[in-house]
Design a protein around this motif. Structure first.
Motif, PDB file in Angstrom:
ATOM      1  N   PHE A 134      -6.714  95.174 -16.343  1.00  0.00           N
ATOM      2  CA  PHE A 134      -7.363  95.498 -15.078  1.00  0.00           C
ATOM      3  C   PHE A 134      -6.485  96.421 -14.238  1.00  0.00           C
ATOM      4  CE2 PHE A 134      -8.564  94.551 -10.642  1.00  0.00           C
ATOM      5  CZ  PHE A 134      -9.938  94.718 -10.706  1.00  0.00           C
ATOM      6  N   ALA A 135      -7.087  97.505 -13.704  1.00  0.00           N
ATOM      7  CA  ALA A 135      -6.401  98.459 -12.828  1.00  0.00           C
ATOM      8  C   ALA A 135      -5.031  98.846 -13.382  1.00  0.00           C
ATOM      9  CB  ALA A 135      -6.266  97.883 -11.419  1.00  0.00           C
ATOM     10  N   PRO A 136      -4.974  99.444 -14.568  1.00  0.00           N
ATOM     11  CA  PRO A 136      -3.674  99.745 -15.182  1.00  0.00           C
ATOM     12  C   PRO A 136      -2.830 100.700 -14.353  1.00  0.00           C
ATOM     13  CG  PRO A 136      -5.443 100.915 -16.311  1.00  0.00           C
ATOM     14  CD  PRO A 136      -6.098  99.947 -15.382  1.00  0.00           C
ATOM     15  N   GLN A 137      -3.480 101.477 -13.476  1.00  0.00           N
ATOM     16  CA  GLN A 137      -2.775 102.501 -12.709  1.00  0.00           C
ATOM     17  C   GLN A 137      -2.099 101.970 -11.455  1.00  0.00           C
ATOM     18  OE1 GLN A 137      -5.982 101.971 -12.806  1.00  0.00           O
ATOM     19  NE2 GLN A 137      -6.922 102.246 -10.813  1.00  0.00           N
ATOM     20  N   PHE A 184       2.450 106.753 -14.658  1.00  0.00           N
ATOM     21  CA  PHE A 184       1.324 107.681 -14.765  1.00  0.00           C
ATOM     22  C   PHE A 184       1.108 108.139 -16.200  1.00  0.00           C
ATOM     23  CE2 PHE A 184      -0.478 111.994 -14.577  1.00  0.00           C
ATOM     24  CZ  PHE A 184      -1.680 111.694 -13.953  1.00  0.00           C
ATOM     25  N   ARG A 185       2.163 108.601 -16.860  1.00  0.00           N
ATOM     26  CA  ARG A 185       2.019 109.096 -18.231  1.00  0.00           C
ATOM     27  C   ARG A 185       1.588 107.995 -19.187  1.00  0.00           C
ATOM     28  NH1 ARG A 185       7.628 111.874 -19.337  1.00  0.00           N
ATOM     29  NH2 ARG A 185       6.846 111.740 -21.485  1.00  0.00           N
ATOM     30  N   ASP A 186       2.006 106.776 -18.913  1.00  0.00           N
ATOM     31  CA  ASP A 186       1.672 105.671 -19.818  1.00  0.00           C
ATOM     32  C   ASP A 186       0.216 105.239 -19.703  1.00  0.00           C
ATOM     33  OD1 ASP A 186       4.218 105.627 -20.805  1.00  0.00           O
ATOM     34  OD2 ASP A 186       4.905 103.953 -19.566  1.00  0.00           O
ATOM     35  N   MET A 187      -0.405 105.522 -18.567  1.00  0.00           N
ATOM     36  CA  MET A 187      -1.790 105.066 -18.408  1.00  0.00           C
ATOM     37  C   MET A 187      -2.797 106.088 -18.939  1.00  0.00           C
ATOM     38  SD  MET A 187      -2.544 105.450 -14.326  1.00  0.00           S
ATOM     39  CE  MET A 187      -2.814 107.043 -13.566  1.00  0.00           C
ATOM     40  N   LEU A 188      -2.376 107.343 -19.135  1.00  0.00           N
ATOM     41  CA  LEU A 188      -3.322 108.371 -19.543  1.00  0.00           C
ATOM     42  C   LEU A 188      -4.045 108.066 -20.862  1.00  0.00           C
ATOM     43  CD1 LEU A 188      -1.596 111.721 -18.512  1.00  0.00           C
ATOM     44  CD2 LEU A 188      -3.572 110.625 -17.467  1.00  0.00           C
ATOM     45  N   PRO A 189      -3.357 107.595 -21.920  1.00  0.00           N
ATOM     46  CA  PRO A 189      -4.088 107.274 -23.148  1.00  0.00           C
ATOM     47  C   PRO A 189      -5.161 106.198 -22.951  1.00  0.00           C
ATOM     48  CG  PRO A 189      -1.753 107.487 -23.613  1.00  0.00           C
ATOM     49  CD  PRO A 189      -1.892 107.489 -22.114  1.00  0.00           C
ATOM     50  N   SER A 190      -4.929 105.272 -22.019  1.00  0.00           N
ATOM     51  CA  SER A 190      -5.949 104.265 -21.728  1.00  0.00           C
ATOM     52  C   SER A 190      -7.156 104.891 -21.048  1.00  0.00           C
ATOM     53  CB  SER A 190      -5.369 103.157 -20.838  1.00  0.00           C
ATOM     54  OG  SER A 190      -4.390 102.407 -21.534  1.00  0.00           O
ATOM     55  N   LEU A 200      -5.861 115.244 -14.047  1.00  0.00           N
ATOM     56  CA  LEU A 200      -5.420 114.865 -15.391  1.00  0.00           C
ATOM     57  C   LEU A 200      -6.120 113.602 -15.876  1.00  0.00           C
ATOM     58  CD1 LEU A 200      -1.596 115.653 -15.294  1.00  0.00           C
ATOM     59  CD2 LEU A 200      -3.504 117.110 -16.014  1.00  0.00           C
ATOM     60  N   THR A 201      -6.336 112.634 -14.987  1.00  0.00           N
ATOM     61  CA  THR A 201      -7.070 111.442 -15.427  1.00  0.00           C
ATOM     62  C   THR A 201      -8.508 111.798 -15.783  1.00  0.00           C
ATOM     63  OG1 THR A 201      -7.594 110.833 -13.120  1.00  0.00           O
ATOM     64  CG2 THR A 201      -5.626 109.853 -14.105  1.00  0.00           C
ATOM     65  N   ARG A 254       3.841 115.289 -18.033  1.00  0.00           N
ATOM     66  CA  ARG A 254       5.306 115.257 -18.048  1.00  0.00           C
ATOM     67  C   ARG A 254       5.878 116.110 -16.922  1.00  0.00           C
ATOM     68  NH1 ARG A 254       4.582 115.669 -23.698  1.00  0.00           N
ATOM     69  NH2 ARG A 254       5.103 117.891 -23.675  1.00  0.00           N
ATOM     70  N   GLU A 255       5.311 117.292 -16.731  1.00  0.00           N
ATOM     71  CA  GLU A 255       5.789 118.177 -15.669  1.00  0.00           C
ATOM     72  C   GLU A 255       5.499 117.587 -14.290  1.00  0.00           C
ATOM     73  OE1 GLU A 255       7.615 121.012 -16.155  1.00  0.00           O
ATOM     74  OE2 GLU A 255       7.624 120.154 -18.184  1.00  0.00           O
ATOM     75  N   LEU A 256       4.369 116.898 -14.168  1.00  0.00           N
ATOM     76  CA  LEU A 256       3.989 116.318 -12.877  1.00  0.00           C
ATOM     77  C   LEU A 256       4.960 115.227 -12.458  1.00  0.00           C
ATOM     78  CD1 LEU A 256       1.735 116.702 -10.771  1.00  0.00           C
ATOM     79  CD2 LEU A 256       0.490 114.841 -11.886  1.00  0.00           C
ATOM     80  N   ASP A 257       5.608 114.600 -13.409  1.00  0.00           N
ATOM     81  CA  ASP A 257       6.630 113.612 -13.082  1.00  0.00           C
ATOM     82  C   ASP A 257       7.839 114.251 -12.392  1.00  0.00           C
ATOM     83  OD1 ASP A 257       5.318 111.402 -13.970  1.00  0.00           O
ATOM     84  OD2 ASP A 257       6.266 111.356 -15.942  1.00  0.00           O
ATOM     85  N   GLN A 258       8.038 115.552 -12.620  1.00  0.00           N
ATOM     86  CA  GLN A 258       9.229 116.236 -12.118  1.00  0.00           C
ATOM     87  C   GLN A 258       8.944 117.176 -10.953  1.00  0.00           C
ATOM     88  OE1 GLN A 258      12.076 115.287 -13.535  1.00  0.00           O
ATOM     89  NE2 GLN A 258      10.925 114.032 -15.017  1.00  0.00           N
ATOM     90  N   SER A 259       7.706 117.654 -10.837  1.00  0.00           N
ATOM     91  CA  SER A 259       7.393 118.669  -9.833  1.00  0.00           C
ATOM     92  C   SER A 259       5.911 118.631  -9.508  1.00  0.00           C
ATOM     93  CB  SER A 259       7.768 120.063 -10.347  1.00  0.00           C
ATOM     94  OG  SER A 259       6.940 120.422 -11.439  1.00  0.00           O
TER      95      SER A 259
END
Length: 417
Positions: free
Chosen positions: A56-59, A71-77, A258-259, A318-323
């Motif tokens: 439930f609500a993984p984000q 953020f990157r970990d939830m995208l495949p879901s 992205l989502t 990945r880039e969004l995590d940095q900038s």
């Protein structure tokens, strides 16, 4: 195709896939076959099942009842839930609530989080993001924003006209973009203000009829036209810093784009699966259609483009995590939007009459996906940004180097002539 997602991302996505396959997709198929809408009570039951499976609500952070995924970990879901018409809502990852949760979690005050965010995550509230306006207001050019909020003591007085506020008619509160300093540039003089929908002066005119507006749930996830007429809310309802509305909206939209890409890539993947299954079973001219070379080549192209889209989204994440990663996100969004449109159109064509019938989800997918090239920034807006960045650093010396021009030689040639 395998990607370099983290172990956590893969593990959760596998569990989401199982939930979709075992529970959500069978209920979707039943609704499509019978024409009976899925009730609010059934949605609540899906939420309880998602909670039992830790989906439930993984984000959202665990303190608000979510799973606390990066953020990157939830995208495949999100890609897995995109395979179903009700996949996103079944685990409380549906727009616009998902983006509004993210906004309040990042920049909301502690009081706003307590009063609005927790109930929103738990499904006790629903919300809308009220930004887009009719002509000649804010849209693809957000600087044209016409809605204003003026201070009167310790209150904002909001006046304006919005439309395409997703979920607005059913929402409990709205995040409203308004000009709060008319003397400043819109990028520096716009704020986001939380407005409870039952506030005097909030007049929800209608849900706008649109392409793909047929839902299989009884909840109205339409796009509302709303007029704000002398709406008064406390100044403390400002979300984040006053004057930072555009920066906050960009932060919200970057991740949201992205989502959306992942949800729609999941939709495209399922469409391809349906098309391949149909082509393998359907015979014509003495053999399965899957043996026809023209169709096989089109499927191969679709698989290739979908892989490129998924890869691009992951790189942008990945880039969004940095900038801010505006260009990477823009590229991922415009490419994925066009690829998913193309793939779902192909799937409909492959399935013939069954593609346009509504026993399968392809017809709904086809209607829904067309909007993706417009929502969250039209193709043309993203291409404008990409092109501006591409030409930004080109200088005279670089032009000469790339084109192998010698400025002195050019001058001599000009003189000789």
């Amino acid at each position: 195709m395998k990607y370099h997602d983290s172990e956590t991302a893969r593990e959760v996505a596998n569990r989401v896939q199982a939930f979709m396959d075992d529970v959500v997709l069978p209920r979707e198929r039943e609704a499509l076959a019978t024409g009976e809408q899925i009730t609010d009570d059934e949605i609540s039951e899906l939420w309880e099942m998602a909670k039992e499976r830790n989906l439930f609500a993984p984000q959202m952070p665990e303190e608000y009842g979510g799973q606390g995924l990066a953020f990157r970990d939830m995208l495949p879901s999100f890609e897995q839930v995109g395979r179903s018409l009700i996949g996103a809502i079944s685990i409380r990852a549906n727009a616009p609530d998902e983006g509004n949760m993210h906004t309040l979690e990042l920049v909301g005050s502690e009081e706003q989080k307590k009063e609005w965010l927790r109930p929103l995550v738990q499904g006790e509230f629903s919300s809308g993001f009220s930004m887009t306006e009719p002509m000649q207001g804010g849209g693809s050019d957000p600087k044209m924003l016409g809605t204003t909020a003026k201070k009167d003591g310790d209150e904002w007085v909001i006046n304006g006209h919005k439309w395409w506020t997703t979920g607005g008619k059913e929402s409990d509160f709205l995040l409203v973009m308004a000009r709060t300093d008319l003397d400043a540039h819109p990028y520096a003089g716009t704020s986001i203000i939380l407005v409870p929908t039952d506030t005097d002066g909030v007049n929800i005119v209608r849900n706008i009829s649109h392409l793909g507006g047929h839902d299989i749930t009884e909840r109205e996830f339409g796009h509302a036209e709303i007029k704000y007429e002398n709406v008064r809310v406390p100044v403390e309802n400002t979300v984040g810093e006053e004057g930072q509305g555009f920066q906050i909206a960009q932060m919200r939209l970057g991740g949201g784009r992205l989502t959306h890409c992942m949800r729609y890539s999941g939709m495209a993947e399922r469409s391809l699966d349906i098309a391949k299954a149909y082509l393998s079973e359907r015979e014509g001219f003495g053999e399965p259609l899957a043996n026809k070379q023209a169709l096989r080549h089109r499927i191969a192209d679709a698989e290739t483009k979908l892989h490129m889209a998924r890869t691009g989204v992951r790189h942008a994440a990945r880039e969004l995590d940095q900038s801010e990663a505006r260009i990477e996100v823009a590229m991922a969004k415009v490419f994925t939007a066009n690829v998913t449109n193309e793939i779902i159109d192909l799937a409909v064509q492959c399935c013939g009459a069954n593609g346009i019938g509504k026993d399968l989800p392809l017809a709904q997918f086809y209607e829904n996906v067309r909007a993706f090239r417009i929502v969250d920034g039209a193709d043309e807006v993203h291409r404008r940004s990409i092109a501006r960045d591409a030409f930004e650093d080109i200088r005279e010396e670089e032009i000469n180097h790339v084109l192998r021009f010698d400025p002195d030689r050019r001058a001599e040639s000009s003189t000789d002539e």
